[in-house]
Design an enzyme around this catalytic site. Structure first.
Site, PDB file in Angstrom:
ATOM      1  N   LYS A  78       0.859  -1.224   0.037  1.00  0.00           N
ATOM      2  CA  LYS A  78       0.053  -0.073  -0.046  1.00  0.00           C
ATOM      3  C   LYS A  78       1.058   1.209   0.025  1.00  0.00           C
ATOM      4  O   LYS A  78       2.038   1.399   0.678  1.00  0.00           O
ATOM      5  CB  LYS A  78      -0.908   0.000   1.247  1.00  0.00           C
ATOM      6  CG  LYS A  78      -1.935   0.927   1.331  1.00  0.00           C
ATOM      7  CD  LYS A  78      -2.774   0.988   2.852  1.00  0.00           C
ATOM      8  CE  LYS A  78      -3.993   1.888   2.329  1.00  0.00           C
ATOM      9  NZ  LYS A  78      -4.994   1.826   3.730  1.00  0.00           N
ATOM     10  N   SER A 158      -9.880   2.434   2.495  1.00  0.00           N
ATOM     11  CA  SER A 158      -9.051   3.097   1.938  1.00  0.00           C
ATOM     12  C   SER A 158      -8.050   2.092   1.256  1.00  0.00           C
ATOM     13  O   SER A 158      -7.466   2.453   0.188  1.00  0.00           O
ATOM     14  CB  SER A 158      -8.235   3.882   2.901  1.00  0.00           C
ATOM     15  OG  SER A 158      -7.252   3.290   3.678  1.00  0.00           O
ATOM     16  N   SER A 182     -10.428  -0.194   6.973  1.00  0.00           N
ATOM     17  CA  SER A 182      -9.857  -0.013   5.438  1.00  0.00           C
ATOM     18  C   SER A 182      -8.918  -1.547   5.114  1.00  0.00           C
ATOM     19  O   SER A 182      -8.655  -1.299   3.929  1.00  0.00           O
ATOM     20  CB  SER A 182      -8.780   1.183   5.848  1.00  0.00           C
ATOM     21  OG  SER A 182      -9.341   2.537   5.437  1.00  0.00           O
TER      22      SER A 182
HETATM   23  N1  GLN Z   1     -13.299   4.863   5.984  1.00  0.00           N
HETATM   24  C1  GLN Z   1     -12.808   5.105   7.404  1.00  0.00           C
HETATM   25  C2  GLN Z   1     -12.303   6.653   7.130  1.00  0.00           C
HETATM   26  O1  GLN Z   1     -12.559   7.117   6.073  1.00  0.00           O
HETATM   27  C3  GLN Z   1     -11.680   4.269   7.710  1.00  0.00           C
HETATM   28  C4  GLN Z   1     -10.478   4.559   6.902  1.00  0.00           C
HETATM   29  C5  GLN Z   1      -9.293   3.610   7.368  1.00  0.00           C
HETATM   30  O2  GLN Z   1      -9.425   2.614   8.048  1.00  0.00           O
HETATM   31  N2  GLN Z   1      -8.148   4.052   7.077  1.00  0.00           N
HETATM   32  O3  GLN Z   1     -11.831   7.152   8.108  1.00  0.00           O
END
Ligand code: GLN
Length: 495
Positions: A78, A158, A182
């Site tokens: 990532k 994400s 995410s």
């Molecule tokens: N969707 C969540 C956010 O936007 C979680 C994102 C994540 O776990 N990095 O914060």
């Protein structure tokens, strides 16, 4: 073109050790799969030279009889992980041109275990999002499509690039990070497995920070066994991260007996939420039956503060983000705005940050700054922290009552269409995290396992939440669930 990239880590490891193929051959198969999949926009920085070098080195190690867990296994990383000499941008314009001079702890552990990096994977900007649509590279695309429908779907976020790449067999596995879901949500949207370990299991050193008290790295893989293998290679105690735990890393793979007789699985009543599709409720109930048939005891439990979790998360995560992101000021690294003749340092900061951060990141910085401001700190941030303690207490209570793991749906829907949420209120997107954020707030391990298809033919996941530091046990329960669910569907190739 061959099918080597479709292998699991375990399958490839055994074939490599037996000498049935080389890591160089396996790596070439992945590189050509990646080159044929630009339409998925999963790999945003390709590193074929590094991959070929590491594959050759892995082959030499295997030949010499020194083959650790991930030796010769091609993976994607990532874009949130700093990788030495390779663009690491957190999918943000503000880090354009940044090439770290060091390697993150997690990616270094993977290198030490012999893994082969194929490149960097798409994601939401600074990991803020649930659809990969906030990325400066443009969104990644889910390899799955609805039956008889060509509409492009989100791979989730994400870690959307990681999920798309693993589901489309561009690599054997990928790293993800999970602050509020995410790893688990994109895994569920793409029919793969993803585990977020206990907070402190993986070092955060060298992983670009979003919300430091919630961020954890974890593997995204084709099955539970691979998750066990790769998680073992990723975690370590690291004095450079003060929250990294000094605990031995168990042999997670050895824990996969599939025997869950006598285990107690809790079903939290608060996760029966309004508006959740009937088929997700049905899958959840099937999951319960599967675990019962495998010998577990199923009990109804209550996690009474669940309803406050999203609100608390969307105060705490932006608060920490606003502080973490203050360092991107155009001075030290990445993008700097071009300035007019009358511009001073303040204009430089303002213009750089206005140009460098996308809309969602700006929104979070503003929310975070607001909730931390002197007049509102107690009303929002401190209150959210108190709610967080209560959420953790809910889990502590059920674990004290003898519950070994909690079973819930992973997401409130299957993958949705790209652009579908564009006109929606941002809170609509935040609702995606309803089943996952509690786990981060409580610092617990959570895993998403693909368990079925919805009426449109899209994958759905179930989530298991475990006791702190008991990932081995959690993975074994997930293994039993995976075996019973027998999910083998794959996306039909269109890219
Ligand atoms: N969707 C969540 C956010 O936007 C979680 C994102 C994540 O776990 N990095 O914060």
């Amino acid at each position: 073109m061959n099918d080597l990239s479709k292998l699991t880590i375990a399958g490839a490891r055994d074939a490599l050790r037996k000498g049935d193929m080389t890591s160089v051959e396996l790596t070439e198969a992945c590189l050509s799969a990646i080159d044929g999949a630009d339409g998925l926009n999963a790999f945003v920085h390709k590193t074929p030279e590094i991959a070929r070098d590491r594959a050759a080195a892995a082959d030499a190690r295997i030949k010499a009889g020194d083959a650790p867990a991930m030796c010769g296994i091609p993976i994607g990383i990532k874009d949130l992980f700093c990788t030495e000499g390779v663009a690491s941008q957190a999918a943000s314009r503000i880090l354009e041109g940044f090439q770290p001079q060091y390697e993150s702890a997690v990616s270094q552990n993977l290198i030490d275990a012999g893994a082969v990096m194929l490149g960097k994977l798409n994601m939401d900007e600074f990991a803020m999002g649930s659809s990969n649509e906030t990325s400066v590279y443009g969104n990644a695309v889910n390899p799955w499509r609805r039956r008889d429908d060509e509409a492009a779907l989100t791979p989730g976020g994400s870690s959307g690039g990681s999920a798309a790449a693993v589901a489309a067999d561009l690599c054997l596995a990928a790293t993800g990070t999970d602050t509020g879901g995410s790893i688990r949500q994109p895994a569920a949207f793409t029919g793969i497995t993803g585990i977020k370990p206990t907070y402190g299991r993986c070092s955060r050193w060298g992983t670009i920070a979003f919300a430091s008290s919630l961020d954890q790295a974890g593997p995204m893989t084709k099955d539970v066994r691979d998750a066990a293998i790769m998680l073992g290679a990723m975690c370590s105690h690291d004095p450079r991260d003060s929250t990294s735990v000094d605990l031995a890393v168990p042999d997670f793979e050895a824990a996969l007996s599939g025997d869950i007789r006598g285990k107690t699985i809790g079903i939290p009543k608060e996760y029966h939420m309004e508006g959740i599709p009937e088929e997700i409720e049905a899958l959840w109930s099937q999951g319960k039956d599967m675990l019962r048939d495998a010998g577990a005891k199923i009990v109804d439990i209550s996690l009474p503060h669940t309803k406050y979790a999203l609100a608390a998360y969307y105060v705490i995560a932006p608060a920490e983000a606003s502080s973490n992101l203050a360092r991107y000021d155009g001075v030290r690294y990445g993008h700097r705005a071009s300035l007019g003749s009358g511009d001073g340092i303040t204009e430089m900061y303002e213009k750089t940050r206005a140009e460098g951060f996308g809309a969602e990141v700006q929104r979070r910085v503003m929310i975070g700054t607001y909730v931390l401001s002197a007049g509102f700190y107690d009303a929002y941030y401190n209150r959210a922290r108190r709610v967080r303690t209560l959420i953790k207490q809910d889990f502590d209570d059920v674990f004290a009552q003898g519950v070994d793991a909690v079973l819930t749906p992973a997401t409130p829907s299957a993958a949705f269409g790209l652009g579908e949420m564009k006109s929606a209120d941002p809170v609509q997107m935040y609702l995606n995290d309803v089943f996952t954020v509690t786990v981060n707030l409580a610092g617990l391990p959570g895993i998403s396992v693909p368990a079925g298809l919805d009426h449109q033919g899209l994958p759905l996941g179930l989530q298991l939440i475990g006791r702190p530091w008991e990932e081995a046990d959690l993975l074994n329960t997930a293994y039993a669930l995976e075996t019973a669910a027998g999910f083998v569907a794959k996306p039909v190739k269109w890219w």
